[in-house]
Design an enzyme around this catalytic site. Structure first.
Site, mmCIF file in Angstrom:
data_model
loop_
_atom_site.group_PDB
_atom_site.id
_atom_site.type_symbol
_atom_site.label_atom_id
_atom_site.label_comp_id
_atom_site.label_asym_id
_atom_site.label_seq_id
_atom_site.Cartn_x
_atom_site.Cartn_y
_atom_site.Cartn_z
ATOM 1 C CG HIS A 154 -1.442 1.306 1.627
ATOM 2 N ND1 HIS A 154 -0.990 2.053 2.688
ATOM 3 C CD2 HIS A 154 -2.433 2.021 1.058
ATOM 4 C CE1 HIS A 154 -1.687 3.174 2.753
ATOM 5 N NE2 HIS A 154 -2.558 3.190 1.788
ATOM 6 N NE ARG A 202 -3.303 12.636 3.614
ATOM 7 C CZ ARG A 202 -2.786 11.496 4.059
ATOM 8 N NH1 ARG A 202 -2.567 10.491 3.225
ATOM 9 N NH2 ARG A 202 -2.478 11.337 5.328
ATOM 10 C CG HIS A 205 -9.566 -7.189 16.448
ATOM 11 N ND1 HIS A 205 -9.190 -6.164 15.613
ATOM 12 C CD2 HIS A 205 -9.832 -8.247 15.637
ATOM 13 C CE1 HIS A 205 -9.261 -6.586 14.357
ATOM 14 N NE2 HIS A 205 -9.634 -7.837 14.338
ATOM 15 N N GLY A 215 -19.908 9.796 2.549
ATOM 16 C CA GLY A 215 -20.347 9.888 1.162
ATOM 17 C C GLY A 215 -19.229 9.960 0.140
ATOM 18 C CG ASN A 222 -15.823 7.089 -6.182
ATOM 19 O OD1 ASN A 222 -15.843 5.870 -6.177
ATOM 20 N ND2 ASN A 222 -15.996 7.792 -7.277
#
Lengths: 291, 291
Positions: free
Chosen positions: B123, B127, B191, B274, B276
């Site tokens: 990954h 930005r 967890h 909300g 994409n």
């Protein structure tokens, strides 16, 4: 009986009920495993394996019952009975806990993922909670995996809703509309603008003030589940499926995962507060695709 | 240049960089698709498919670039450039937004899931954010799927860390220890009491006061990724794997899903506000098992 022994008697009866319901569900599912046609389902009929667990604090525990079968790809039917003391923060959110932070909870929870994409998945749980107040909570909801089974009037959905409505209506005609709407509201994925399945019922803090009536209602919900879901399986299990339907099932299961990890209060609360990870995540589908 | 045009120039340069990095990564990955041996990998070499999207508000958008190949089971390399106005609630949490709630953000984000369980998943994102302040954020982390590759000194982990450390050290010897620790802290599943992978670096609000230096740092992180991850793939892709290793991979991918849906701020924030959905969930592994 003293008030304390009456309370203990209720806890014991609730626990006994959940454990006997568990035994009957397990028997029904193992019978279906035996009946599944070898033409469609590979391997020997599955059997449940039981794993007891206790809380590290020693304040109760439960039994995980899991089956990886030929008809049931993965199914868990768990019971647990625990007691403890709420943290001040938790106590604020639980009825009766402002008076006394001690609690007792006994429950059954069930999730079934089937090999055959034409057989819906299902979830059911019921619990009895006791603080300075007592109440029942739980519900049952059906998750068909194929698009053409996901309308409210598709045969499986209609049969499931009818069974739960009959159980509710026997107690109060107001219960079913209220608890069905609560289920639709709860099992909803805002980011997909989709419901998780076709719903069922969802209830919490169910306390009419009459323990015997409320316990009878909780039992009737369990009976309705036992009468309807195995019958849905029995009607569907003889249907052959295509690789495309299997794919559709695996993709739809992704919605189940998204719901449980993003929104389900029991899952997220349990995982973030040191619950039993194996039990909590035993609800996850055995195989999932996000293509 | 006026102050405004200088700011616009920075935004345009950051965007151009992310888009050119995207193009170079895509070219490197497609070359690896071509080089993968047909003895191990079925089908024709994959190619990226680009899908542009715009925000419903019209304030920007991006391009999803997805490839479903024979070596890359599922890989997305996305760029986006958006602007808008923070809600009062969001503005409280973002540097500079108390002065002026308007923002601009341009980014690249990448996630690769490989067919071969012996090739780690990865990954990466970077930005550039601009409010009344400007800063860079991002990072890169490696997720080997097999237990024997998950130590810090396993060859892939060591190579990945070395590349990122070199990129950091060229700017400030304090960066790597800080950003590596931040990565380990961030990509952790409480967890499970497990890290998601072997880490890498994670940074946010990176603003030394010198835009040129910070931009050069962000570029060097991208260059380090491009120099190291394709090389890891190239070294590993010729290794055959067993069905048991594939199974281990599919199960470990479940941890990836659990992390992203339970803890990842970008995913949960995006889904609950909300964002994409297709882009956000394009990071989900293509096939996962919870046995």
């Amino acid at each position: 009986m003293t008030e304390n022994s009456a309370a203990d008697d209720r806890k014991a009866r609730a626990r006994d009920w959940f454990e006997s319901l568990r035994d009957r569900i397990i028997a029904a599912f193992e019978t279906l495993e035996d009946q599944a046609s070898p033409d469609l389902y590979e391997g020997a009929p599955g059997r449940f394996e039981k794993t007891p667990w206790t809380r590290p604090t020693g304040s109760g525990g439960g039994v995980m019952s899991m089956m990886h079968g030929r008809l049931f790809e993965k199914v868990g039917v768990h019971t647990s009975t625990v007691n403890g003391t709420f943290s001040p923060e938790m106590a604020k959110t639980m009825p009766g806990a402002d008076e006394d932070p001690r609690y007792f909870a006994t429950s059954i929870s069930l999730i079934a993922h089937m090999w055959n994409p034409r057989v819906p998945a299902v979830h059911m749980n019921t619990r009895f909670f006791s603080t300075a107040k007592t109440w029942f909570g739980g519900g049952a909801d059906l998750t068909p995996l194929l698009a053409d089974q996901r309308s409210q009037d598709a045969p499986d959905a209609a049969a499931f809703h009818a069974a739960l409505q009959a159980a509710c209506d026997a107690h109060d005609p107001a219960f079913h509309p209220k608890y069905k709407a609560w289920c639709d509201e709860y099992f909803f994925l805002p980011h997909r603008n989709e419901t998780r399945g076709v719903g069922g019922i969802f209830f919490d803090h169910h306390d009419t003030g009459d323990f015997e009536a409320d316990f009878a209602f909780a039992r009737d919900v369990g009976e309705a589940f036992l009468a309807s879901y195995p019958a849905i399986i029995a009607r569907r299990m003889g249907e052959a499926w295509t690789p495309e339907e299997r794919d559709e099932q695996l993709i739809r299961r992704g919605r189940y995962v998204e719901f449980n990890l993003l929104y389900d209060r029991g899952t997220t609360f349990g995982l973030k507060t040191g619950g039993n990870v194996d039990t909590i995540l035993s609800s996850m589908p055995p195989m999932v695709k996000w293509p």
